[in-house]
Write an enzyme that holds these catalytic residues in place. Sequence first.
Site, mmCIF file in Angstrom:
data_model
loop_
_atom_site.group_PDB
_atom_site.id
_atom_site.type_symbol
_atom_site.label_atom_id
_atom_site.label_comp_id
_atom_site.label_asym_id
_atom_site.label_seq_id
_atom_site.Cartn_x
_atom_site.Cartn_y
_atom_site.Cartn_z
ATOM 1 N N SER A 1 -82.151 28.121 13.282
ATOM 2 C CA SER A 1 -82.396 28.284 11.331
ATOM 3 C C SER A 1 -82.492 26.988 10.492
ATOM 4 C CB SER A 1 -81.111 29.108 11.177
ATOM 5 O OG SER A 1 -81.595 29.068 9.813
ATOM 6 N N TYR B 1 -72.068 30.357 11.483
ATOM 7 C CA TYR B 1 -73.374 30.685 11.108
ATOM 8 C C TYR B 1 -73.845 29.244 11.065
ATOM 9 C CZ TYR B 1 -77.734 32.423 10.277
ATOM 10 O OH TYR B 1 -79.548 32.623 10.890
HETATM 11 P P1 NAD Z 1 -81.766 41.328 12.009
HETATM 12 O O1 NAD Z 1 -80.669 41.567 11.338
HETATM 13 O O2 NAD Z 1 -82.688 41.958 11.867
HETATM 14 O O3 NAD Z 1 -81.835 41.262 13.864
HETATM 15 C C1 NAD Z 1 -80.739 40.698 14.758
HETATM 16 C C2 NAD Z 1 -80.926 41.767 15.762
HETATM 17 O O4 NAD Z 1 -79.843 40.977 16.637
HETATM 18 C C3 NAD Z 1 -80.776 42.605 15.467
HETATM 19 O O5 NAD Z 1 -81.433 43.414 15.831
HETATM 20 C C4 NAD Z 1 -79.425 43.588 16.458
HETATM 21 O O6 NAD Z 1 -78.737 44.499 16.734
HETATM 22 C C5 NAD Z 1 -79.570 42.183 16.574
HETATM 23 N N1 NAD Z 1 -78.012 42.029 17.846
HETATM 24 C C6 NAD Z 1 -76.999 41.659 17.251
HETATM 25 N N2 NAD Z 1 -76.453 40.884 17.721
HETATM 26 C C7 NAD Z 1 -76.322 41.214 19.217
HETATM 27 C C8 NAD Z 1 -75.401 41.252 20.291
HETATM 28 N N3 NAD Z 1 -74.551 40.812 20.355
HETATM 29 N N4 NAD Z 1 -76.709 41.982 21.335
HETATM 30 C C9 NAD Z 1 -78.163 41.919 21.118
HETATM 31 N N5 NAD Z 1 -78.629 42.288 20.276
HETATM 32 C C10 NAD Z 1 -77.747 41.652 19.066
HETATM 33 O O7 NAD Z 1 -81.919 39.782 11.137
HETATM 34 P P2 NAD Z 1 -83.331 38.823 11.800
HETATM 35 O O8 NAD Z 1 -83.953 37.878 10.299
HETATM 36 O O9 NAD Z 1 -84.551 39.033 12.430
HETATM 37 O O10 NAD Z 1 -82.382 37.727 12.741
HETATM 38 C C11 NAD Z 1 -83.022 37.496 14.218
HETATM 39 C C12 NAD Z 1 -82.789 36.171 14.207
HETATM 40 O O11 NAD Z 1 -83.160 35.092 13.205
HETATM 41 C C13 NAD Z 1 -81.209 35.521 13.923
HETATM 42 O O12 NAD Z 1 -80.770 34.736 14.978
HETATM 43 C C14 NAD Z 1 -81.119 34.786 13.032
HETATM 44 O O13 NAD Z 1 -80.112 34.384 12.827
HETATM 45 C C15 NAD Z 1 -82.682 34.188 12.574
HETATM 46 N N6 NAD Z 1 -82.660 33.759 10.980
HETATM 47 C C16 NAD Z 1 -83.500 34.619 10.303
HETATM 48 C C17 NAD Z 1 -83.409 34.592 9.152
HETATM 49 C C18 NAD Z 1 -83.590 35.264 8.061
HETATM 50 O O14 NAD Z 1 -84.312 34.731 7.122
HETATM 51 N N7 NAD Z 1 -84.418 36.227 8.306
HETATM 52 C C19 NAD Z 1 -83.548 32.659 8.835
HETATM 53 C C20 NAD Z 1 -82.626 32.233 10.011
HETATM 54 C C21 NAD Z 1 -82.605 32.687 10.907
#
Ligand code: NAD
Length: 267
Positions: free
Chosen positions: A152, A165
Site C-alpha cells: 500500500s 494497517y
Molecule cells: P477487498 O476487501 O475487496 O479484498 C480483500 C480480500 O482479502 C477479501 O476478498 C477478503 O475476503 C480477503 N481476506 C481477508 N482476510 C483473509 C484471510 N485471512 N484469508 C484469505 N483471504 C482474506 O479489498 P481490496 O481493496 O481488494 O484489498 C486487496 C489488497 O489491496 C489488500 O491487501 C489491501 O490492503 C490492499 N490495498 C487496497 C487499497 C485500496 O484502495 N482498495 C489500497 C492499498 C492497498
Amino acid sequence: MQRPLAGQRALITGASSGIGKAIAAALAGAGATVMINYRSGKETAEAIAHEIRESTKSAVLTHQADVSQEAEVIAMFERLQAEFGGLDILVNNAGLQRDAAFHEMTLEQWNTVIEVNLTGQFLCAREAVRCFLKQGMRPVSKALGKIIFISSVHEVIPWAGHVNYAASKGGVMLLMKSVAQEYAPLRIRVNSICPGAIRTPINRPAWETPEAYQALLKLIPYKRIGEPEDIGKAAVWLASDDSDYVTGASIFVDGGMLLYPGFESGG
Ligand code: NAD
C-alpha cells in the site's frame, strides 16, 4: 491476444473481490492457470472463477483458506502441487482493516490486522519459495519463481486512525525486500505493488458519495480514483519476463498520491 504467462501457474490470495479478483482475471487473460483463494463465500468465488474461465479460456480453480493459519496455507500449497503440479507466480493480496483511534485500539484489532496482512503474506511467501526451490527452472519463464506482495502507499505514508494497517504494510515492505535480497541469486523475483486509493469494498466510504469522492481527489494529483484493473495490469507486467530485471521494488500505482499533493499549488 498476447499470452505472456502461458504455461505458468498462479495463486492469488483474497481473490474473490476487489483487487485480487482483477489480478486473477488479468493473469488468466495473460494465459496463466489460476487458483483463486478466498476465506469465505464459496458461491461468490465459484461465480468469479466461472466468469474468468469463460472470458479468458484459462483454467481457474478456487480454494478456501485463511492465509493467517499455517496449516491451511500448507494444505493450499499441497492442493496446488496436486492439481497444478507446482507454482510459478504468487500474488499475496489478502488483506483487511480494523480501524480505531490509537488509544482505543484493542489488542484483537491489532492482532487481526498483523496476522492477515503480515503473517499471512509471510506464510504464503515461504510456501511459494519452498515450492519454487523444489520444482527447479521451467522453460516458461526466465525466473525460478515470482512473488508479488500487495502492499500500500501506507508502507511509507503514516495513517492516523489506522496504525495497525500502516504498521502491517510497513512490515510488508521490509519482508518483501529481505526475501528479494535472499533469493535473487537463485532467480526468484520478489516485488510489491503499492496501490493508492482503488475503488473496492475495503474503502467504500471514501468513494461512494460525491462529497467523499471530491475529498478523496484532494489526495490524488491525477484526479481520479484507481480501478482494480489498474493493479491487474501492473501485476501481469511484474509476473512476466518483461520485468525480468526488476526485484526488490515497491511499485507505486497511486495516481501520484505520494507526490505531496498538499504542495500542488506551491504550498
Ligand atoms: P477487498 O476487501 O475487496 O479484498 C480483500 C480480500 O482479502 C477479501 O476478498 C477478503 O475476503 C480477503 N481476506 C481477508 N482476510 C483473509 C484471510 N485471512 N484469508 C484469505 N483471504 C482474506 O479489498 P481490496 O481493496 O481488494 O484489498 C486487496 C489488497 O489491496 C489488500 O491487501 C489491501 O490492503 C490492499 N490495498 C487496497 C487499497 C485500496 O484502495 N482498495 C489500497 C492499498 C492497498
